[in-house]
Enzyme design. Structure first.
Site, PDB file in Angstrom:
ATOM      1  N   HIS A 356       1.000  -1.232   0.196  1.00 48.24           N
ATOM      2  CA  HIS A 356       0.436  -0.261  -0.245  1.00 48.24           C
ATOM      3  C   HIS A 356       0.545   1.207   0.066  1.00 48.24           C
ATOM      4  O   HIS A 356       0.485   2.306   0.264  1.00 48.24           O
ATOM      5  CB  HIS A 356      -0.760   0.031   1.323  1.00 48.24           C
ATOM      6  N   LYS A 544      -8.431  13.576   4.952  1.00 46.30           N
ATOM      7  CA  LYS A 544      -7.730  12.490   4.706  1.00 46.30           C
ATOM      8  C   LYS A 544      -6.699  12.142   5.870  1.00 46.30           C
ATOM      9  O   LYS A 544      -6.556  13.057   6.768  1.00 46.30           O
ATOM     10  CB  LYS A 544      -6.745  11.918   2.973  1.00 46.30           C
ATOM     11  N   LYS A 550       0.661  14.615   1.641  1.00 45.72           N
ATOM     12  CA  LYS A 550      -1.042  14.411   1.228  1.00 45.72           C
ATOM     13  C   LYS A 550      -0.691  16.043   1.202  1.00 45.72           C
ATOM     14  O   LYS A 550      -1.733  16.010   0.160  1.00 45.72           O
ATOM     15  CB  LYS A 550      -1.581  14.037   1.956  1.00 45.72           C
ATOM     16  N   THR A 652      -8.725   6.567  -1.925  1.00 46.21           N
ATOM     17  CA  THR A 652     -10.145   5.732  -2.184  1.00 46.21           C
ATOM     18  C   THR A 652     -10.869   7.309  -2.372  1.00 46.21           C
ATOM     19  O   THR A 652     -12.031   7.418  -2.560  1.00 46.21           O
ATOM     20  CB  THR A 652      -9.976   4.833  -1.219  1.00 46.21           C
TER      21      THR A 652
END
Length: 819
Positions: A356, A544, A550, A652
């Site tokens: 991942h 998130k 990010k 996602t």
């Protein structure tokens, strides 16, 4: 499923009598939630038992998904929708003067996960059951979630997430299936009666693992699979003699020590004790799960373990459960006296591994001192796995000693869990096309060279049952009115919506639905946080996990830039925007917590500056979780997916936003690339460096963030405001953030995640958003095309890909138990 309203009403009243000694008129909202859930569980139970019976009768191969996280969210509405009885239950409750919405809000979010890893696991379980595949989850029953996040004076403050304060009505304790897990001790060596070597452990710490089962209800089917979670306790945790000697803490020391294993999701691991507890957690649930599977196999098939892979495939969700590989070796060899080669053959046919991450630091590794001390026999087995693997490496790369050392499962004083998973597993998959390609060509290039046949891609997905049908009822109705039912189990059918892209009536209705969803979120935030939002503004959302890659920091720097423009130029009149953040930072992640403080500090300044005149508002949503996400995604106009290209494995949240009609503002990273391909770049907003360009810059060491500051005075001003007293009179709170961008800190080069390089491109993309939003029907058209092309991103499709290429499962139809 046939619903008996009278029986449901009777069960509800009986539950209140038995559990609380109350009738319906005396019950409070939590009593009613518990009783309603227990009554729904009664409906589920018959199909759950029938499913288990069908799997036993047909003796089928089953999938076991081992994961440290299962971010399930609330279960009541989801179960009712999947059972197909939500409307009927709401009607029964309404007839009894019970407000369904109030009791639904009584359910806490299960504290079993934190981020995308855990939510993916939950979506996968939903899809497996919906598609009638025998697939189950194994994990940990955490007493507390990671933490409940409060924002105090702009800072993240962590409080216990006591989600089990009341009983969980969805779980069933299975004390009859408890097993013992051992830590530490000394390895002893002996002989079996037939002269074979035998190893065993003496003087180990013993911990009892007790399973709790939760039903996983499939949509529009009788299949109900199982999520089995393990709780830790001590077999001799209370010493009465010590207690009577008034040594109270010592009397319960063993019990507390055991319970700590399942106390908290992701305890802080900045020190050796935290790391040891994390490893204990991982081994605890892996050992318990494998003991459970082996005991069940022996009871049903005897001890011919050559058949074990015929009935079991185990998917390792990232590296957390990789210790299961040597644990199965231990069970087969030490408890069933099998030889090494036979055991290894079974192991290598049983385990598959999902990677991942592309971040090297996230590829889990353990100091030998911790690993060997806690798990001496497991470490001994890993050593032997590595010794045999070293022979294979020398044969493959006879003169490349550096490669042999780098690929060794044990080197530089550490055990490399990803290496163990790749070597032992029969499949290694990434979770988006770009991610898998980068694994093959960059991070795991040597492994791909060694085992090319193992590598494959499985792009992530989400379940449309929770993220559209349940959380966005108006949009679901809009879809069904136009294309009919069926999309709930085949999301590709949404493609038929494209023919409405130029239908004014449909676009107007879509605009109205989005507006209503924004009003719903506005009311929620007004009630929960006293935040006042303008539903006519652009809702630009980034929700998130808080991590530097990010790039929530890029988002807030742009907001600071916009604020400067508004203050400096009164004629600057952009469309009104509301920037919404939601994120938790790991408790030990100092810089991430500083970014949260920055976001809240900037928000306080902007939201209280009358000169802004409503053009800009910034909101940080406390304690972001699934139940809040279900309100956010339907309300979003813009989906911020702005990770540094090549750093986000998949994502996602981008898919959840897309299916709910938000437009993606994103880099060419992770699943963004596939979203842009499906819906068209012209219907989204792409910016930033590509992963190829970043790889090239890193190889040449050519990146100089200073040049971007010199050529862009507006950017330079924003960066300087981090330390010039604008937002912090002490000039210290945000100094580390500033220095990390300009100079580099802690041995890192400056601006590791290329915020300054992408800033100008990001600002231009935001300007395109402002211009596009002015054309409301044009914007709605883009949103409709995104919804229509989101079919690929259903977790149903992902599961079918896993089944076809890795798991090789067969569908099992569970007959209606009432027949």
């Amino acid at each position: 499923m046939t619903f008996d309203a009278d029986l449901f009403r009777e069960n509800l009243a009986a539950r209140l009598r038995r559990q609380y000694g109350k009738n319906i008129s005396q019950a409070n909202s939590h009593d009613l939630f518990d009783a309603v859930s227990a009554s729904v569980q009664e409906v589920i139970m018959t199909a759950w038992m029938a499913t288990r019976h069908e799997y036993e009768k047909k003796s089928v191969k089953q999938l076991y998904y081992l994961s440290a996280e299962f971010l399930m969210g609330r279960a009541l509405s989801n179960n009712l929708i999947n059972l197909g009885i939500k409307d009927e239950v709401k009607k029964v409750l309404k007839d009894m003067d019970i407000n369904f919405d109030i009791i639904e809000d009584e359910e806490p979010d299960a504290g079993l996960g934190n981020g995308g890893l855990g939510r993916l696991a939950a979506c996968f379980l939903d899809s497996l059951a919906t598609l009638d595949y025998p697939g189950h989850g194994y994990g940990i029953r955490y007493q507390y979630g990671m933490f409940e996040q409060h924002i105090e004076n702009g800072y993240q403050v962590e409080y216990p997430d006591n989600w089990l304060k009341h009983r969980d009505p969805w779980e069933i304790k299975r004390s009859d299936l408890s097993v013992t897990v051992k830590f530490g001790g000394e390895i002893k060596y002996g002989k079996t009666p037939d002269g074979q070597d035998r190893f065993y452990i003496e003087n180990a710490e013993e911990v009892i693992a007790t399973p709790y089962d939760m039903p996983i209800v499939g949509f529009d089917t009788n299949t109900v699979n199982t999520l089995r979670l393990w709780q830790a306790s001590s077999p001799d945790g209370f010493d009465l003699q010590l207690f009577n000697d008034m040594r109270y803490n010592e009397a319960v020391f063993r019990q507390n020590n055991a319970e700590n294993i399942t106390r908290v999701l992701y305890p802080n691991d900045n020190g050796p004790q935290g790391k040891a507890l994390r490893l204990k957690q991982q081994y605890f649930f892996c050992s318990a799960s494998l003991q459970d599977l082996v005991h069940h196999f022996v009871a049903n098939h005897g001890t011919d373990f050559s058949k074990f892979p015929d009935y079991h495939v185990i998917q390792l969700n990232d590296t957390h459960p990789v210790v299961a590989i040597p644990e199965l070796m231990r069970i087969l060899m030490d408890e069933y006296q099998m030889g090494w080669n036979e055991s290894w053959d079974i192991v290598t046919k049983t385990f598959a591994y999902t990677n991942h991450t592309i971040l090297a630091e996230a590829l889990e590794k353990w100091d030998i001192s911790i690993f060997q001390g806690l798990l001496p026999r497991i470490y001994q087995i890993v050593e032997e796995i590595n010794r045999r693997f070293a022979i294979e490496l020398r044969a493959k790369f006879p003169t490349d000693y550096a490669k042999q050392n780098h690929m060794s499962i044990i080197h530089d004083g550490k055990v490399y869990m990803a290496w163990l998973a790749i070597h032992a597993g029969f499949s290694v998959n990434g979770v988006a096309a770009l991610h898998t390609e980068l694994l093959k060509t960059q991070e795991l290039k040597d492994w791909y060279t060694l085992y090319p046949q193992k590598f494959n891609n499985k792009t992530n997905g989400i379940t449309q049952r929770r993220w559209l049908l349940s959380s966005n009822e108006e949009l679901s109705k809009f879809i069904t009115e136009r294309i009919g039912h069926g999309w709930e189990k085949d999301l590709t059918r949404l493609k038929a919506l494209e023919k409405y892209a130029d239908d004014d009536k449909s676009l107007e209705q879509l605009i109205a639905i989005k507006r209503h969803n924004k009003e719903t979120l506005t009311e929620y935030l007004k009630r929960k946080q006293n935040e006042f939002l303008d539903p006519d503004s652009i809702f630009d959302v980034q929700v998130k996990r808080l991590h530097e890659y990010k790039r929530q920091l890029l988002n807030i720097l742009h907001i600071m830039y916009l604020y400067n423009r508004i203050i400096e130029d009164p004629s600057f009149n952009p469309p009104h925007r509301t920037f919404i953040f939601g994120a938790k930072a790991a408790s030990g992640y100092r810089r991430a917590k500083s970014i949260i403080k920055l976001i809240n500090t900037v928000a306080e300044r902007i939201n209280n500056d009358r000169r802004v005149g409503g053009k800009l508002r910034v909101v940080f949503i406390e304690n972001y979780r699934v139940s809040v996400a279900e309100k956010i995604f339907p309300a979003a106009d813009v989906s911020e997916q702005i990770s540094t290209a090549g750093k986000e494995a998949s994502g996602t949240s981008n898919m959840k936003f897309m299916v709910n009609g938000a437009l993606t503002l994103g880099t060419l990273d992770g699943a963004n690339i596939e979203i842009f391909k499906e819906a068209g770049e012209e219907n989204n907003f792409v910016f930033g460096l590509t992963s190829d360009k970043i790889i090239e810059m890193e190889a040449e060491h050519s990146y100089n963030p200073q040049q971007y500051l010199e050529r862009n005075p507006a950017l330079a001003k924003v960066i300087e405001q981090l330390v010039d007293g604008t937002y912090d009179p002490s000039r210290q709170i945000f100094k580390e953030i500033h220095d990390s961008l300009v100079y580099g800190v802690e041995g890192q080069r400056p601006d590791v995640y290329y915020l300054l390089a992408d800033f100008d491109s990001y600002c231009k993309a935001q300007e395109k958003i402002a211009a596009a939003y002015a054309d409301r029907k044009g914007w709605a058209r883009k949103a409709l095309i995104n919804i229509a092309n989101s079919g690929k991103f259903s977790s149903d499709r992902t599961i079918e890909d896993y089944v076809r290429d890795i798991w090789k499962l067969k569908k099992v139809q569970v007959s209606d138990s009432k027949k």
